[in-house]
Design an enzyme around this catalytic site. Structure first.
Site, PDB file in Angstrom:
ATOM      1  N   ASP A  22      -1.014   0.044  -3.834  1.00 41.13           N
ATOM      2  CA  ASP A  22       0.337   0.241  -4.373  1.00 41.13           C
ATOM      3  C   ASP A  22       0.644  -0.785  -5.461  1.00 41.13           C
ATOM      4  OD1 ASP A  22       2.814   1.366  -4.641  1.00 41.13           O
ATOM      5  OD2 ASP A  22       3.673   0.465  -2.842  1.00 41.13           O
ATOM      6  N   GLY A  25       2.297   1.112 -11.060  1.00 44.06           N
ATOM      7  CA  GLY A  25       3.379   1.363 -12.011  1.00 44.06           C
ATOM      8  C   GLY A  25       4.088   0.074 -12.390  1.00 44.06           C
ATOM      9  N   ARG A  35       3.083   3.576 -17.312  1.00 46.22           N
ATOM     10  CA  ARG A  35       2.614   3.517 -15.925  1.00 46.22           C
ATOM     11  C   ARG A  35       1.129   3.877 -15.784  1.00 46.22           C
ATOM     12  NH1 ARG A  35       5.916   3.680 -11.720  1.00 46.22           N
ATOM     13  NH2 ARG A  35       4.460   5.034 -10.633  1.00 46.22           N
ATOM     14  N   ASN A  70       3.042  12.412  -3.544  1.00 49.92           N
ATOM     15  CA  ASN A  70       2.809  12.114  -4.963  1.00 49.92           C
ATOM     16  C   ASN A  70       2.874  13.360  -5.852  1.00 49.92           C
ATOM     17  OD1 ASN A  70       0.393   9.426  -4.349  1.00 49.92           O
ATOM     18  ND2 ASN A  70       2.611   9.303  -4.718  1.00 49.92           N
ATOM     19  N   TRP A  71       2.765  14.565  -5.263  1.00 48.57           N
ATOM     20  CA  TRP A  71       2.890  15.797  -6.069  1.00 48.57           C
ATOM     21  C   TRP A  71       4.266  15.884  -6.717  1.00 48.57           C
ATOM     22  CZ3 TRP A  71      -1.364  17.781  -7.567  1.00 48.57           C
ATOM     23  CH2 TRP A  71      -2.470  17.891  -6.726  1.00 48.57           C
TER      24      TRP A  71
HETATM   25  C1  FPP Z   1       0.433   3.562  -6.285  1.00 51.19           C
HETATM   26  O1  FPP Z   1       1.009   2.828  -7.347  1.00 51.19           O
HETATM   27  C2  FPP Z   1      -0.851   4.129  -6.649  1.00 51.19           C
HETATM   28  C3  FPP Z   1      -1.120   5.463  -6.728  1.00 51.19           C
HETATM   29  C4  FPP Z   1      -0.109   6.483  -6.456  1.00 51.19           C
HETATM   30  C5  FPP Z   1      -2.442   5.981  -7.120  1.00 51.19           C
HETATM   31  C6  FPP Z   1      -3.641   5.145  -6.845  1.00 51.19           C
HETATM   32  C7  FPP Z   1      -4.663   5.459  -7.855  1.00 51.19           C
HETATM   33  C8  FPP Z   1      -5.543   4.604  -8.418  1.00 51.19           C
HETATM   34  C9  FPP Z   1      -5.710   3.232  -7.953  1.00 51.19           C
HETATM   35  C10 FPP Z   1      -6.412   4.978  -9.573  1.00 51.19           C
HETATM   36  C11 FPP Z   1      -7.388   6.076  -9.412  1.00 51.19           C
HETATM   37  C12 FPP Z   1      -8.098   6.152  -8.119  1.00 51.19           C
HETATM   38  C13 FPP Z   1      -9.436   6.199  -7.953  1.00 51.19           C
HETATM   39  C14 FPP Z   1      -9.986   6.412  -6.599  1.00 51.19           C
HETATM   40  C15 FPP Z   1     -10.374   6.029  -9.063  1.00 51.19           C
HETATM   41  P1  FPP Z   1       2.463   3.268  -7.834  1.00 51.19           P
HETATM   42  O2  FPP Z   1       2.284   4.173  -9.009  1.00 51.19           O
HETATM   43  O3  FPP Z   1       3.223   3.853  -6.710  1.00 51.19           O
HETATM   44  O4  FPP Z   1       3.059   1.898  -8.278  1.00 51.19           O
HETATM   45  P2  FPP Z   1       4.608   1.486  -8.244  1.00 51.19           P
HETATM   46  O5  FPP Z   1       5.022   1.500  -6.798  1.00 51.19           O
HETATM   47  O6  FPP Z   1       4.596   0.120  -8.828  1.00 51.19           O
HETATM   48  O7  FPP Z   1       5.346   2.486  -9.060  1.00 51.19           O
END
Ligand code: FPP
Length: 253
Positions: A22, A25, A35, A70-71
């Site tokens: 996590d 973003g 992001r 996440n969708w």
């Molecule tokens: C959460 O950060 C992360 C995700 C929803 C996606 C995780 C994906 C990756 C690490 C990259 C691709 C994956 C692989 C396996 C190559 P957030 O966007 O919720 O961050 P925030 O809470 O700061 O907004």
């Protein structure tokens, strides 16, 4: 193995580590970037952590890469994440195989774009025959959905007269989960200072040690991973027993 001021006992490694990655973003926003750049930096952390887990001798690593929730994100961000996944698979699959890393997935894969499904099928078809580590990507995954799905399967068995309600126990339910061939996680890590499970491995985490860190996922690299494992190794796992029973048990080994 040692990190900066850290000693990792190779005899007491968690067998299965699960990670809620996590903070991508926020990492990007703090730098005035889009992001998506945070997700790209997060993909680099995935490479680092997978490599280190294998070097340490951890047998199972499970990463929450995309939740069912996440969708609901903006379409552009979803597209970028799917693109990153495809690029990761194309770029890494040779390395994964060469290093004895087998890939598997959990989640509603049918909801993923066809290109991602094809790339995943191609990648898993090339899994090494005797892997050193199983890397599981949770994609379009929801822990509650997984449990409901398992119950539906068992209900159909009851309806068909092949099972009675009394025969349903934890073992039978566990066999219907996506994770039926994985041990429960010993250690679950969540980055970015949030203290939630967010629908990840709900059934499987009943006795898992939880580790929360403020570090954002793109900054979570070797040192942070070693710190999480060192913290795990300082804990006493009791599984509902009392300390004397644990001590007696380990004396008997
Ligand atoms: C959460 O950060 C992360 C995700 C929803 C996606 C995780 C994906 C990756 C690490 C990259 C691709 C994956 C692989 C396996 C190559 P957030 O966007 O919720 O961050 P925030 O809470 O700061 O907004």
């Amino acid at each position: 193995m040692t990190g900066k001021n850290l000693y990792i006992d190779p005899q007491r490694l968690p067998r299965h580590v699960a990670i809620i990655m996590d903070g991508n973003g926020r990492w990007a926003q703090r730098r005035g970037l889009r992001r998506v750049r945070g997700h790209a930096a997060g993909a680099e952390s995935v490479r680092v952590v997978v490599r280190l887990a294998r070097e340490l001798g951890i047998s199972y690593l499970t990463l929450y890469a995309f939740s069912e929730e996440n969708w609901q994100r903006p379409a552009g961000e979803i597209r970028a994440l799917m693109g990153l996944l495809v690029r990761y698979l194309r770029r890494e699959i040779g390395e994964l195989r060469k290093n004895g890393i087998a890939l598997r997935t959990i989640g509603e894969l049918g909801r993923l774009p066809p290109e991602v499904q094809e790339e995943l099928a191609r990648a898993t078809a090339k899994n090494p025959p005797a892997p050193r580590i199983i890397l599981t990507l949770a994609l379009s995954y929801s822990g509650r959905h997984e449990i409901v799905r398992a119950i539906q399967t068992l209900a159909r068995e009851v309806q068909a007269g092949r099972l009675t309600p009394e025969e349903i126990d934890q073992t039978l339910l566990q066999r219907q989960l996506y994770t039926n061939d994985l041990p429960d996680p010993d250690l679950l890590i969540r980055t970015s200072g949030e203290f939630r499970l967010s629908n990840f491995l709900l059934w499987q985490s009943a006795y898992t040690e939880l580790y929360f860190t403020d570090t954002l996922w793109p900054d979570f690299r070797e040192q942070e991973f070693l710190e999480a494992i060192a913290d795990y190794q300082r804990r006493t796992r009791r599984f509902g027993l009392i300390q004397e029973q644990i001590a007696a048990d380990s004396d008997g080994i």
